[in-house]
Design a protein around this motif. Structure first.
Motif: not given
Length: 74
Positions: A25-33, A47-56, A70-73
């Motif tokens: 739900r918030v991945l696009h915001v996390y990418v922008e951060l 931290p909750g998103v970071a923890a999830h991305l490291s485990a999933c 996003a980095g290319l754009s």
């Protein structure tokens, strides 16, 4: 014995992990951060998103794909 690997994986779960649904739900915001402030600051702020991305793996793959796109754009 069956079930031990699932139990072990469960016991290693970071309690901050927000799960797939909330992370997506918030991945696009996390990418922008990450792009604006760096990975360490994004992990500090979400931290909750970071923890999830490291485990999933699948969610981490989605994150890497969004980050690359996003980095290319920018």
């Amino acid at each position: 014995m069956t079930g031990w690997s699932e139990l072990d994986r469960f016991l290693r779960t970071d309690p901050r992990d927000v799960g797939c649904e909330q992370a997506m739900r918030v991945l696009h915001v996390y990418v922008e951060l990450v792009l604006a402030d760096g990975a360490d600051e994004a992990a500090r702020r979400c931290p909750g998103v970071a923890a999830h991305l490291s485990a999933c793996g699948p969610c981490s793959d989605d994150f890497q794909g969004l980050l690359a796109a996003a980095g290319l754009s920018t």
